[in-house]
Motif scaffolding. Structure first.
Motif, PDB file in Angstrom:
ATOM      1  N   ALA A  37       0.830  -1.205   0.000  1.00  0.00           N
ATOM      2  CA  ALA A  37       0.000   0.000   0.000  1.00  0.00           C
ATOM      3  C   ALA A  37       0.865   1.256   0.000  1.00  0.00           C
ATOM      4  CB  ALA A  37      -0.938  -0.012   1.197  1.00  0.00           C
ATOM      5  N   LEU A  38       1.930   1.267   0.784  1.00  0.00           N
ATOM      6  CA  LEU A  38       2.815   2.424   0.819  1.00  0.00           C
ATOM      7  C   LEU A  38       3.547   2.614  -0.503  1.00  0.00           C
ATOM      8  CD1 LEU A  38       4.298   2.200   4.420  1.00  0.00           C
ATOM      9  CD2 LEU A  38       2.626   3.834   3.540  1.00  0.00           C
ATOM     10  N   LEU A  39       3.915   1.524  -1.138  1.00  0.00           N
ATOM     11  CA  LEU A  39       4.576   1.613  -2.441  1.00  0.00           C
ATOM     12  C   LEU A  39       3.638   2.199  -3.495  1.00  0.00           C
ATOM     13  CD1 LEU A  39       7.120   0.933  -4.082  1.00  0.00           C
ATOM     14  CD2 LEU A  39       6.075  -1.267  -4.575  1.00  0.00           C
ATOM     15  N   MET A  40       2.397   1.753  -3.502  1.00  0.00           N
ATOM     16  CA  MET A  40       1.423   2.295  -4.457  1.00  0.00           C
ATOM     17  C   MET A  40       1.135   3.768  -4.175  1.00  0.00           C
ATOM     18  SD  MET A  40      -1.294  -0.739  -5.242  1.00  0.00           S
ATOM     19  CE  MET A  40      -1.636  -1.168  -3.560  1.00  0.00           C
ATOM     20  N   LEU A  41       1.000   4.128  -2.906  1.00  0.00           N
ATOM     21  CA  LEU A  41       0.747   5.511  -2.542  1.00  0.00           C
ATOM     22  C   LEU A  41       1.921   6.397  -2.948  1.00  0.00           C
ATOM     23  CD1 LEU A  41      -1.140   7.520  -1.107  1.00  0.00           C
ATOM     24  CD2 LEU A  41       0.130   7.014   0.986  1.00  0.00           C
ATOM     25  N   GLY A  42       3.122   5.930  -2.709  1.00  0.00           N
ATOM     26  CA  GLY A  42       4.307   6.688  -3.106  1.00  0.00           C
ATOM     27  C   GLY A  42       4.395   6.876  -4.606  1.00  0.00           C
ATOM     28  N   LEU A  44       1.841   7.024  -6.678  1.00  0.00           N
ATOM     29  CA  LEU A  44       0.825   8.002  -7.068  1.00  0.00           C
ATOM     30  C   LEU A  44       1.227   9.420  -6.686  1.00  0.00           C
ATOM     31  CD1 LEU A  44      -2.514   6.162  -6.241  1.00  0.00           C
ATOM     32  CD2 LEU A  44      -1.590   6.712  -8.489  1.00  0.00           C
ATOM     33  N   VAL A  45       1.872   9.561  -5.547  1.00  0.00           N
ATOM     34  CA  VAL A  45       2.268  10.891  -5.105  1.00  0.00           C
ATOM     35  C   VAL A  45       3.361  11.460  -6.002  1.00  0.00           C
ATOM     36  CG1 VAL A  45       3.447  12.127  -3.232  1.00  0.00           C
ATOM     37  CG2 VAL A  45       1.558  10.599  -2.721  1.00  0.00           C
ATOM     38  N   LEU A  46       4.303  10.632  -6.388  1.00  0.00           N
ATOM     39  CA  LEU A  46       5.424  11.106  -7.187  1.00  0.00           C
ATOM     40  C   LEU A  46       5.100  11.220  -8.671  1.00  0.00           C
ATOM     41  CD1 LEU A  46       8.294   9.121  -5.461  1.00  0.00           C
ATOM     42  CD2 LEU A  46       7.649  11.504  -5.137  1.00  0.00           C
ATOM     43  N   ARG A  47       4.016  10.633  -9.103  1.00  0.00           N
ATOM     44  CA  ARG A  47       3.633  10.650 -10.513  1.00  0.00           C
ATOM     45  C   ARG A  47       2.648  11.785 -10.750  1.00  0.00           C
ATOM     46  NH1 ARG A  47      -0.725   8.097 -12.983  1.00  0.00           N
ATOM     47  NH2 ARG A  47      -0.436   7.873 -15.209  1.00  0.00           N
ATOM     48  N   GLN A  48       2.797  12.456 -11.884  1.00  0.00           N
ATOM     49  CA  GLN A  48       1.854  13.505 -12.231  1.00  0.00           C
ATOM     50  C   GLN A  48       0.563  12.840 -12.689  1.00  0.00           C
ATOM     51  OE1 GLN A  48       3.234  16.120 -15.247  1.00  0.00           O
ATOM     52  NE2 GLN A  48       1.568  17.562 -15.007  1.00  0.00           N
ATOM     53  N   LEU A  49      -0.544  13.140 -12.023  1.00  0.00           N
ATOM     54  CA  LEU A  49      -1.790  12.455 -12.322  1.00  0.00           C
ATOM     55  C   LEU A  49      -2.417  12.914 -13.632  1.00  0.00           C
ATOM     56  CD1 LEU A  49      -3.412  12.351  -8.790  1.00  0.00           C
ATOM     57  CD2 LEU A  49      -2.212  10.558  -9.999  1.00  0.00           C
ATOM     58  N   TRP A  50      -2.427  14.208 -13.879  1.00  0.00           N
ATOM     59  CA  TRP A  50      -3.010  14.733 -15.112  1.00  0.00           C
ATOM     60  C   TRP A  50      -1.996  15.660 -15.764  1.00  0.00           C
ATOM     61  CZ3 TRP A  50      -5.864  14.746 -10.531  1.00  0.00           C
ATOM     62  CH2 TRP A  50      -6.906  13.828 -10.493  1.00  0.00           C
ATOM     63  N   PRO A  51      -1.730  15.470 -17.035  1.00  0.00           N
ATOM     64  CA  PRO A  51      -0.749  16.334 -17.705  1.00  0.00           C
ATOM     65  C   PRO A  51      -1.367  17.668 -18.126  1.00  0.00           C
ATOM     66  CG  PRO A  51      -1.510  14.655 -19.217  1.00  0.00           C
ATOM     67  CD  PRO A  51      -2.167  14.387 -17.903  1.00  0.00           C
TER      68      PRO A  51
END
Length: 86
Positions: A37-42, A44-51
């Motif tokens: 769960a922490l890996l997935m959350l990390g 998502l946080v570090l990835r730009q969700l919408w360009p």
């Protein structure tokens, strides 16, 4: 035979093996779930969700509200004065 006999005080000890008990397996699975769960959350946080560029979207909305859809681009530095492409 002095060296071959065990003294009466010495008792053979049982060898303890690490067995996977249900309680221990539950703990391991909980840690794996938490780590996943922490890996997935990390990620998502570090990835730009919408360009998108929110500031540009707001500025374009103000231009459209002020006078309708523009014919030329007045917001960008490099394409200033060119045809508005949306």
């Amino acid at each position: 035979m002095i060296g071959t006999e065990r003294s009466r005080a010495e008792k053979p000890t049982a060898v303890r093996t690490a067995r996977a008990t249900p309680a221990r397996m539950g703990s391991v699975l909980e840690w794996l779930a938490l780590g996943s769960a922490l890996l997935m959350l990390g990620t998502l946080v570090l990835r730009q969700l919408w360009p998108t560029d929110l500031g540009w979207q707001i500025a374009a909305g103000r231009v459209v509200l002020a006078g309708g859809p523009p014919r030329t681009d007045s917001l960008s530095f490099l394409a200033h004065g060119r045809e508005w492409i949306e």
